[in-house]
Design a protein around this motif. Sequence first.
Motif, PDB file in Angstrom:
ATOM      1  N   ASP A 104       1.197 -38.414 -16.927  1.00 44.73           N
ATOM      2  CA  ASP A 104       1.373 -38.645 -18.365  1.00 44.73           C
ATOM      3  C   ASP A 104       2.086 -37.466 -19.023  1.00 44.73           C
ATOM      4  N   ASN A 105       1.667 -36.247 -18.668  1.00 42.58           N
ATOM      5  CA  ASN A 105       2.316 -35.051 -19.227  1.00 42.58           C
ATOM      6  C   ASN A 105       3.790 -34.996 -18.827  1.00 42.58           C
ATOM      7  N   GLN A 162       5.663 -37.552 -20.819  1.00 42.48           N
ATOM      8  CA  GLN A 162       5.847 -37.090 -22.196  1.00 42.48           C
ATOM      9  C   GLN A 162       6.929 -36.011 -22.257  1.00 42.48           C
ATOM     10  N   GLU A 163       6.911 -35.107 -21.288  1.00 39.20           N
ATOM     11  CA  GLU A 163       7.914 -34.044 -21.259  1.00 39.20           C
ATOM     12  C   GLU A 163       9.316 -34.627 -21.053  1.00 39.20           C
ATOM     13  N   THR A 219      10.374 -36.203 -24.243  1.00 38.97           N
ATOM     14  CA  THR A 219      10.761 -35.157 -25.198  1.00 38.97           C
ATOM     15  C   THR A 219      12.129 -34.597 -24.849  1.00 38.97           C
TER      16      THR A 219
END
Length: 173
Positions: free
Chosen positions: A102-103, A106-107, A110
Amino acid sequence: MSSEFLLGASGILWGDTLFYLVLFIILMALIKHFAWGPVTSMMEKRADKIASDIDNAEQSRQKAEKLEKQRQAALKDSHVEASQIIERAKTNGEQQRETIVDNANQEVATLKENAKQDIARERQNALNSVKDDVAELSLAIASKVIVKNLKLEDQKELIDSYIEGLGKQNEAK
């Protein structure tokens, strides 16, 4: 004669029998007094010791069975606990994997958004630069056309030379 033999023999028999009977009774009394008590006491002690040993063996066997059951229960509990630990570790690993994914997603999102914004900004800067260059070129051409009444061919050459110069300026930037 035969009757005397029987009477004499029976008289001797009765006397000897009586003597042996008295001796047997005296011997039995002596045995009872001196030997029977200690032998009986020794046999009772031996019987008590054997009974005690049997009771101790039974108690030891029961303790051993109880300890075996406790050991089996502890082993079963340890297997259950080990299974729970493994299950928790798997669950934690799965949660960490999901968190990491998930991180990372998200990164990436972004970074994509920032890249899109950078591209849009650079595109806008390029368009603004081209507009400025076109405006400058138009002004330069207009001023030269006004200063110099050029012929149509001269104007085309002038425009082409400015376009080439503009291309070289953009390449230098």
